[in-house]
Design a protein around this motif. Structure first.
Motif, PDB file in Angstrom:
ATOM      1  N   UNK A 188       3.776   8.273  15.905  1.00  0.00           N
ATOM      2  CA  UNK A 188       5.145   7.932  16.239  1.00  0.00           C
ATOM      3  C   UNK A 188       5.666   6.786  16.917  1.00  0.00           C
ATOM      4  N   UNK A 189       6.390   6.187  15.912  1.00  0.00           N
ATOM      5  CA  UNK A 189       6.932   4.810  16.463  1.00  0.00           C
ATOM      6  C   UNK A 189       8.478   4.903  16.011  1.00  0.00           C
ATOM      7  N   UNK A 190       9.589   4.841  16.982  1.00  0.00           N
ATOM      8  CA  UNK A 190      10.702   5.084  16.710  1.00  0.00           C
ATOM      9  C   UNK A 190      11.323   3.945  15.946  1.00  0.00           C
ATOM     10  N   UNK A 191      10.972   2.637  16.709  1.00  0.00           N
ATOM     11  CA  UNK A 191      11.533   1.522  15.742  1.00  0.00           C
ATOM     12  C   UNK A 191      10.955   1.520  14.191  1.00  0.00           C
ATOM     13  N   UNK A 192       9.780   1.787  13.851  1.00  0.00           N
ATOM     14  CA  UNK A 192       9.288   1.738  12.691  1.00  0.00           C
ATOM     15  C   UNK A 192       9.760   2.947  11.890  1.00  0.00           C
ATOM     16  N   UNK A 193      10.204   4.115  12.435  1.00  0.00           N
ATOM     17  CA  UNK A 193      10.947   5.263  11.575  1.00  0.00           C
ATOM     18  C   UNK A 193      12.223   4.869  11.344  1.00  0.00           C
ATOM     19  N   UNK A 194      12.936   4.112  12.312  1.00  0.00           N
ATOM     20  CA  UNK A 194      14.271   3.763  12.244  1.00  0.00           C
ATOM     21  C   UNK A 194      14.543   2.637  10.759  1.00  0.00           C
ATOM     22  N   UNK A 195      13.492   1.612  10.919  1.00  0.00           N
ATOM     23  CA  UNK A 195      13.431   0.801   9.960  1.00  0.00           C
ATOM     24  C   UNK A 195      12.898   1.411   8.653  1.00  0.00           C
ATOM     25  N   UNK A 196      12.212   2.373   8.536  1.00  0.00           N
ATOM     26  CA  UNK A 196      11.893   3.151   7.056  1.00  0.00           C
ATOM     27  C   UNK A 196      12.951   3.915   6.722  1.00  0.00           C
ATOM     28  N   UNK A 197      13.810   4.680   7.622  1.00  0.00           N
ATOM     29  CA  UNK A 197      14.951   5.306   7.151  1.00  0.00           C
ATOM     30  C   UNK A 197      16.054   4.458   6.616  1.00  0.00           C
ATOM     31  N   UNK A 198      16.357   3.305   7.249  1.00  0.00           N
ATOM     32  CA  UNK A 198      17.141   2.528   6.721  1.00  0.00           C
ATOM     33  C   UNK A 198      16.701   1.990   5.368  1.00  0.00           C
ATOM     34  N   UNK A 199      15.562   1.485   5.250  1.00  0.00           N
ATOM     35  CA  UNK A 199      15.210   1.095   3.971  1.00  0.00           C
ATOM     36  C   UNK A 199      15.128   2.229   2.653  1.00  0.00           C
ATOM     37  N   UNK A 200      14.820   3.282   3.221  1.00  0.00           N
ATOM     38  CA  UNK A 200      14.953   4.593   2.251  1.00  0.00           C
ATOM     39  C   UNK A 200      16.432   4.747   1.944  1.00  0.00           C
ATOM     40  N   UNK A 201      17.159   4.571   2.816  1.00  0.00           N
ATOM     41  CA  UNK A 201      18.828   4.822   2.594  1.00  0.00           C
ATOM     42  C   UNK A 201      19.242   3.872   1.582  1.00  0.00           C
ATOM     43  N   UNK A 202      18.906   2.650   1.875  1.00  0.00           N
ATOM     44  CA  UNK A 202      19.439   1.385   1.038  1.00  0.00           C
ATOM     45  C   UNK A 202      18.860   1.553  -0.411  1.00  0.00           C
ATOM     46  N   UNK A 203      17.525   1.772  -0.458  1.00  0.00           N
ATOM     47  CA  UNK A 203      17.077   2.161  -1.853  1.00  0.00           C
ATOM     48  C   UNK A 203      17.606   3.375  -2.617  1.00  0.00           C
ATOM     49  N   UNK A 204      17.988   4.338  -1.920  1.00  0.00           N
ATOM     50  CA  UNK A 204      18.763   5.614  -2.313  1.00  0.00           C
ATOM     51  C   UNK A 204      20.095   5.153  -2.900  1.00  0.00           C
ATOM     52  N   UNK A 205      20.966   4.456  -2.142  1.00  0.00           N
ATOM     53  CA  UNK A 205      22.174   4.002  -2.394  1.00  0.00           C
ATOM     54  C   UNK A 205      22.160   2.995  -3.383  1.00  0.00           C
TER      55      UNK A 205
END
Length: 89
Positions: free
Chosen positions: A62-79
């Motif tokens: 678990x890496x909070x910074x990597x998880x946040x970056x991945x989440x933002x990437x998925x949101x951007x790709x989804x939008x």
């Protein structure tokens, strides 16, 4: 029956996602312990071992910074190219 739900709601309201994840891992671990009773050298014991191993591996990586970056990437790709989200009707 599910005493952890109140704590889950509190952590969600506080936006404390790391402790929420920690709580869920502990609930899952306790459930695995309950399921493991009576299983020592059978197929279920192997599956229980793998479930525990998967849980430990997930927590250790678990890496909070990597998880946040991945989440933002998925949101951007989804939008995609959406610049404005329409209001709910």
């Amino acid at each position: 029956m599910f005493p952890w739900i109140v704590e889950t709601a509190r952590l969600l309201e506080a936006d404390d996602l790391i402790n929420l994840e920690r709580l869920h891992f502990s609930v899952i671990w306790k459930e695995i312990d309950r399921v493991a009773l009576g299983h020592h050298f059978d197929f279920e014991a192997v599956m229980i071992y793998l479930a525990r191993w998967s849980l430990v591996e997930r927590w250790c990586s678990f890496d909070a910074q990597a998880a946040t970056a991945r989440f933002r990437q998925l949101v951007s790709a989804g939008l995609g190219t959406v610049t404005e989200i329409p209001a709910a009707s």
